[in-house]
Every structure is written in structure tokens, then in C-alpha cells.
Design a protein around this motif. Structure first.
Motif, short mmCIF file in Angstrom:
data_model
loop_
_atom_site.label_atom_id
_atom_site.label_comp_id
_atom_site.label_asym_id
_atom_site.label_seq_id
_atom_site.Cartn_x
_atom_site.Cartn_y
_atom_site.Cartn_z
N ASP A 611 0.83 -1.21 0.00
CA ASP A 611 0.00 0.00 0.00
C ASP A 611 0.87 1.26 0.00
O ASP A 611 0.56 2.24 -0.70
N LEU A 612 1.93 1.26 0.79
CA LEU A 612 2.85 2.41 0.82
C LEU A 612 3.50 2.62 -0.54
O LEU A 612 3.69 3.75 -0.99
N TYR A 613 3.82 1.51 -1.21
CA TYR A 613 4.41 1.60 -2.55
C TYR A 613 3.40 2.19 -3.54
O TYR A 613 3.73 3.09 -4.32
N ASN A 614 2.19 1.69 -3.50
CA ASN A 614 1.17 2.17 -4.44
C ASN A 614 0.89 3.65 -4.24
O ASN A 614 0.62 4.39 -5.20
N ALA A 615 0.97 4.11 -2.98
CA ALA A 615 0.73 5.52 -2.69
C ALA A 615 1.99 6.36 -2.89
O ALA A 615 1.92 7.59 -2.80
N LYS A 616 3.13 5.68 -3.15
CA LYS A 616 4.42 6.36 -3.25
C LYS A 616 4.67 7.24 -2.02
O LYS A 616 5.22 8.34 -2.11
N ASP A 617 4.27 6.70 -0.86
CA ASP A 617 4.39 7.43 0.41
C ASP A 617 5.75 7.13 1.03
O ASP A 617 5.86 6.34 1.97
#
Length: 708
Positions: A611-617
Motif C-alpha cells: 500500500d505504501l508503494y502504491n501511494a508512493k508514500d
């Protein structure tokens, strides 16, 4: 760049010509031997800022972690950063099927949530000193290797007492260059170490055995612990009264990123290297020592996997043992492949021809023939010994009964008062020894590993207890059924009802005593061979120094603190593989996600990371291209024991953690390959990303000083 003279020396030392990346250097000798070279490569510190006895220096932020890895202090409250695989066994031991910190990860929100790690210690280097002249002057009167050993032991005892008058320290005298030089080391050990946190093993061990020793890597190989001390800052056993340790020095973390050519140094506790091994010794390794080691390790791994796959508790209790077996199993396979592929033996032979030519008219003319004879005479012995080692390394039933049985016999021989005085401590030892023992696992390990040993070894060389059991044509696992050492419960029952005859006749006790006795055995013939070898190897290295008297030599690793230096560097010859390492010196989260396989034992990932990757967070930890770096390459000279070592920039700031070498240069412990050998490091930005974004641990981040 190194001076031409140094390059010429190391060519002769059977090494690829050295640049800044080759060599494991003693801390106190940096100023004299390497400082100018390090400055030319990009070092901004003074020698005193790296190693000082009286003032704070980098050495004070580096610890030996558990005696088998390295760690670094990253806060003024004793936070220790090391590799995930270095904390692996401790994390597994703290885990339960209900709270599996190994699988799920863990992060303490405050010091109250930190978990005491049993039997873990960290060791600080206080100072070191050169006692070569002192000991070598005494050795002039030694006529035999036995006399030599006795003199070294006697003088070492004196040196240890001189440097530890108040029993505050641990003092060790070590030999270098196979007994040509001697240094003492003064250490201080802290034993109250608590687990702070680590990522899930799907991050900390991502890629598993498949990616182990390979580049590109996408592994967040880190874990964090904290050192505790008494109110005066001194070492103390675990207590609720202890407080976080205030170090003399802690490292600042630089999140500015790295690029090819950046200066790097690694400070740590490398285990062993064999850079001065002869061609005969290398041939013995790949033909007689490593093959049985590989075979026995795989046999034990198969047994463990069968049990671990079917039981969560067994999986946790044997996780550390399995990981160690798998790591060295693959390492030895890679060593054989690299030695052959990189023509290491051929290079050694060429250099030995040069040595033979030089030594023809000297006292060193028989050195090479003595070395050759030693290996010829011991080839078969080492092969059988490695199968025996496989039994002892894998099966607790092969080792514990001997030690514990002797303790029980001593206990039995006491009067009632004496037994009562010993009882509680003895039961404590039993609980500790049997904490991770499952009889069904240990019986299978004993059966399979002894079975392999019997097949591979000359029957005349087998212990009598094994030969007797072979004649009965029963399985070896049945020995445990009739032994008090089968389980903790049986031993506790013995303690309450002691009978020395039961120990003397116990089948596992007899077997264990035989195995250990055989492993430690040295007959007079082998003792003479060992003596001749030690003298020849010592003279071989000394002869090299005499041949090139103006050249700097570095000693083999021997678990003492060393510094290596080099640069961030690509691996140009890496075979083309599907990966995101386009520049071939770093990997990113994008590449990790590309390898992701849901529910796969080696390549699964937590949904939160996805999820962090998909959000580029990525917060402030992304690079200039908007990528989140995970691992990067340098050409620092490392080996086992360097795991967890800090990789530091020219200003003394932490940029990552060393955690592995690369498959192409697995022969590096024997011959450093300047073109192929690389150090694989976890980028400090990924460590901080996991702490901040994955765990949201603001309390931990408050302790850590970062800089761009």
C-alpha cells in the motif's frame, strides 16, 4: 590509489592487485599504514576521530553483537542497529505461536515494551596494544611447537592480568600472521540487551535462500536492540532498575543518498579469512572439506524442514539453526564454484613458483614441500571429520549428553548438602539446554546424520559405541528412547533421584562422549603433522615479508575489530537478470514489488508495504528520481562477522548496514577479486522508512540524529 609497491606486494600474496577496497586493517595502525590513501579516496576524518583510547571516536560506536555479528550505536540512549539475520535467533526465541515477532515483525512504542533478549551480549573495544616484540623475544628460546605454545599462553596470561587488574574487562591476546605478531585487546561486555524492533521476516529476509549471496538484492536486513546499564553506566545483569546506556559515541545517519565513487568504510568484527592459504590448502577445501559439509548440512536441513513445516512451535524453535545451516550450505557451494571459475588455485600455484625460486637458497626452501605433505596426509582425515562435524553441529543429542552427563555425575557424587547447593543452578542449566529441544526432531536428526556418517567413513574409524549399535541392526533414534537425556522431564526426575550407574550406562551419554572424544582426538602422528604445518605456514608468511621488506601487509581476519575502505561501486560483470538495478549499484522498492509472490515462503510481502508503494508514500527517504532505495553496492572487503557492520561515509556518518557478499566472488575469503568482489548494504533510508512509515514509531525517530 594505493602505492605501486603495495600492489606489487599483494600480487605476490596471491591476491588481485589491491586498490582501496582490499584489506582488513587494525584500528590502531590506520594512521601509520593507510591514512594518506584514505584521504585520497575521500576520508574527511582524522585518525584520532576513527580510533582513540582517551577520546570519543568511531570505535566507541561499534560493538561485537553476540560474538558473531557487528552492531552500531545510533543514539545517545544505547540504540543498537544490526542486521535482521543477526537478531534472528533472539527474535525467534522471544516469539510464540501467538506472538510471532519473526514473521509479523515488532516495534516497541516505548522502553517499557522492549523485550529482554536472553544470552545476548554486546562487546565494546576499549583499547588494543602491540605485544609482538615482548612475546617474540621469549619465543627465541622455544625449541618445539609445544614449548612455543606454552610460552605464548604464559605471557598472554600475564598481559591479560596487567590490563584487567580490577576484573572490569575481558582481555584477549591474539596472534596475527599465523603467530608472527601478537596484539592484546581490552573489551567491556554489556549483558542487558533488549529487543526494540524489526520488520517482518518477509522484509528482513526477503528473497530467502534463493536471493542469499546474490545481487541484485531487495532485502531490508535490519533489526534494533538497546543496551542497558546500571545507574553508573557500567555493565549489569538484567534488572528493572537498569537504564538505557549512554555511549561515548553514537553515529549520525546521513539520508542524502550515495552515488558511485563515494568514499565508504566498514568497521566491524570480521570472522576469518585465509588470504595466505596455499594452493594445497585450497584444494583440500574444495575436494575434501566443503563437499561433506554441504552434504551433511543439506541432510539436516531436510529433516528440519519436514518438522518445521508441520508445527509452528517447532518452526520458531529451530528457525535460527535452520537459517545458519542454510546460509553456510549455500556459502560453501558458492565457494567451490567461485574458486574453480576464478582460477584461484592456478593463481596460487604461479605465486608459489615465485616463492620457491626466492627461497631456494634460504632456510625457507622446505616450506612449500612441508605444506604440501601436511595436506596430502590430512585430506581423508578432514573429510571424515566434516561428516562427524555434521552430526555434532546438527543434533543436540550428539553434544548435550556429554556435558550435562558430567555435570550430573558431579552432582550425584555430592552429599545431600552438596546436592542441595547445586540443585537449583543445575535445573536452570537443564532448562536452558532443553529450551529448544523437541525429541521427535532430535531423534530424526541423530538417525539421519549418523546414518550419513556411517556410510561415508571407514568402519574402523567409527567410535565403538556406533559399531556396537550397528551390530544390533536397530535405528539410532531408539537410543534416545532408553536415555535420560531424551527430555527435560527425564533429567529433572534423575536430579530428584540420582543414580550414577544410570549415567555411566546411558546410551546417549556413551555415544556423545565417544563422538566428542573422537572429534577432539589428536594422535601423535597428527600432532607432529600439525606442528610441522604451523611452523611451515608461519615461515611462509614471514618469508613473503622478507622478500618484500618495504611492503605493507594486512593480517587475516580473526574476529578482532577491523576497518576496510573503498567506494560505492557498480558490478559491471553481473549477469543480466530481471531487476530494477539499472545502474547496477542500488535497488529500489519497485524491484522488490516486482519480485513479490503472494503467500510464497521467500517472496511474499506485507500488504501495508504494498500500500505504501502504491501511494508512493516514501516521505523524505526517496531519492532524486522519486524511488525508495533498498540496497546498494560498495567494494569494501568484508566477510562473516561483518554482518550488521556500519557502512560509513567520509564524514563518519552512517549510510547503511553491510549484510552480504556476492555470488560472483564467493572465493573472496581466500583471494580478493578487485573486479568482482562487492559488499551488499541495506540503505539507511529504507531502515528509517520502515521505522517511520511502516511502524509510525516517532519515539524511536526522536532519538536518532539524521542529516542530508
Amino acid at each position: 590509489m594505493k602505492k605501486t609497491l603495495l600492489c606489487l606486494c599483494l600480487i605476490f600474496l596471491t591476491l588481485i592487485p589491491a586498490k582501496a577496497d582490499e584489506g582488513m586493517w587494525l584500528m590502531m595502525l590506520i594512521k601509520r599504514l593507510n591514512y594518506i590513501d584514505m584521504q585520497e579516496e575521500g576520508l574527511k576524518l582524522t585518525p584520532e576521530e576513527i580510533y582513540s583510547v582517551n577520546n570519543s571516536s568511531l570505535k566507541d560506536a561499534i560493538v561485537s553483537f553476540g560474538g558473531f555479528c557487528t552492531g552500531e550505536i545510533i543514539s545517545n540512549q544505547g540504540l543498537v542497529l544490526t542486521n535482521h539475520h543477526c537478531g534472528y535467533s533472539n527474535i525467534a526465541e522471544l516469539s510464540t505461536p501467538e506472538n510471532d515477532y519473526l514473521k509479523n515483525g515488532y516495534w516497541a512504542k516505548n522502553t517499557q515494551q522492549e523485550l529482554p533478549a536472553k544470552n545476548l551480549f554486546v562487546r565494546f573495544l576499549v583499547k588494543m596494544g602491540d605485544v609482538s616484540e615482548r612475546i617474540n623475544n621469549l619465543l627465541k628460546k622455544a625449541k618445539t611447537e609445544k614449548e612455543r605454545a606454552e610460552i605464548i599462553k604464559s605471557e598472554s596470561d600475564k598481559i591479560e592480568k596487567e590490563n584487567n587488574s580490577d576484573n572490569k574487562y575481558t582481555v584477549v591476546v591474539k596472534s596475527f600472521f599465523h603467530g608472527n605478531e601478537f596484539y592484546y585487546f581490552v573489551y567491556q561486555d554489556y549483558k542487558d540487551i533488549r529487543f526494540v524492533g524489526a520488520p517482518p521476516s518477509s522484509i528482513g529476509k526477503f528473497g530467502g535462500d534463493t536471493d542469499n549471496w546474490e545481487w541484485p538484492r531487495h532485502t531490508g536486513d535490519f533489526s534494533m536492540f538497546r543496551i542497558y546499564a546500571d545507574k553508573n553506566g557500567d555493565p549489569a545483569e538484567y534488572s528493572n532498575e537498569n537504564i538505557p546506556y549512554t555511549p561515548k559515541h553514537s553515529l549520525t545517519l546521513n539520508i542524502g543518498g550515495v552515488k558511485p565513487g563515494d568514499f565508504t568504510m566498514v568497521i566491524g568484527y570480521p570472522g576469518t579469512t585465509s588470504r595466505y592459504l596455499s594452493s594445497y590448502g585450497i584444494q583440500q577445501l574444495i575436494s575434501y572439506e566443503y563437499p561433506p559439509f554441504i552434504e551433511a548440512s543439506k541432510k539436516a536441513m531436510d529433516v528440519l524442514k519436514k518438522h518445521m513445516d508441520g508445527d509452528k512451535a517447532i518452526q520458531l524453535n529451530y528457525a535460527g539453526k535452520y537459517a545458519s545451516l542454510a546460509n553456510y550450505w549455500k556459502n560453501r557451494i558458492g565457494m567451490i564454484e567461485a574458486i574453480n571459475k576464478n582460477k584461484v588455485i592456478e593463481d596460487k600455484i604461479e605465486k608459489e613458483k615465485q616463492f620457491a625460486q626466492w627461497s631456494e637458497k634460504t632456510n625457507y626452501k622446505n616450506v612449500l614441500s612441508d605444506l604440501e605433505n601436511y595436506y596430502k596426509q590430512t585430506n581423508n582425515t578432514i573429510r571424515e571429520r566434516m561428516y562427524l562435524f555434521g552430526v555434532m553441529r546438527s543434533s543436540s543429542y550428539a553434544v548435550i549428553p556429554s556435558k550435562l552427563g558430567d555435570m550430573l555425575k558431579t552432582y550425584t557424587e555430592q552429599n545431600e548438602m552438596g546436592r542441595e547447593a547445586m540443585k537449583s543452578k543445575l535445573i536452570e542449566s537443564v532448562n536452558s539446554m532443553y529450551q529448544k529441544i523437541y525429541p521427535e526432531v532430535e531423534k530424526d536428526l541423530l538417525e539421519e546424520l549418523i546414518g550419513l556418517y556411517i556410510i561415508k567413513v571407514n568402519i574402523d574409524n567409527l567410535p565403538q559405541s556406533i559399531r556396537n549399535h550397528i551390530l544390533k541392526e536397530t535405528e539410532f533414534k531408539t537410543l534416545a528412547n532408553n536415555s535420560i537425556f531424551e527430555s527435560k522431564e527425564k533429567i529433572i526426575n534423575y536430579i530428584n533421584n540420582p543414580n550414577k550407574k544410570l549415567i555411566d550406562e546411558d546410551p546417549l551419554y556413551i555415544l556423545s562422549k565417544d563422538l566428542i572424544s573422537l572429534y577432539m582426538q589428536k594422535d601423535s602422528k597428527n600432532k607432529r603433522l600439525e606442528d610441522n604445518f604451523n611452523q611451515a605456514q608461519r615461515l611462509y608468511i614471514k618469508g613473503l615479508e622478507k622478500t618484500f621488506p618495504n611492503v605493507k601487509f594486512y593480517p587475516d581476519a580473526n574476529s578482532t575489530m577491523r576497518l576496510t575502505y573503498g567506494t560505492v561501486k557498480t558490478l559491471q560483470d553481473n549477469p543480466q537478470k530481471p531487476n530494477d538495478a539499472k545502474l547496477n549499484y542500488y535497488t529500489t522498492l519497485k524491484g522488490m514489488i516486482a519480485k513479490y509472490k503472494k503467500d510464497d515462503a521467500e517472496f511474499d510481502l506485507p500488504q501495508k508495504l504494498i500500500d505504501l508503494y502504491n501511494a508512493k508514500d516514501y516521505g523524505e527517504y526517496a531519492n532524486e528520481n522519486g524511488e525508495l532505495p533498498i540496497d546498494f553496492l560498495s567494494n569494501n572487503d568484508i566477510t562473516g562477522g561483518n554482518s550488521g557492520s556500519p557502512i560509513i561515509n567520509g564524514k563518519g556518518e552512517l549510510i547503511g548496514l553491510a549484510f552480504d557478499g556476492n555470488w560472483e566472488a564467493m572465493s573472496g575469503n581466500i583471494q580478493f577479486d578487485n573486479e568482482l568482489q562487492r559488499c551488499i548494504n541495506t540503505d539507511i533510508r529504507f531502515v528509517l522508512f520502515i521505522i517511520e512509515k511502516y511502524y509510525g514509531s516517532t519515539e524511536t525517530l526522536k532519538e536518532i540524529k539524521t542529516i542530508k
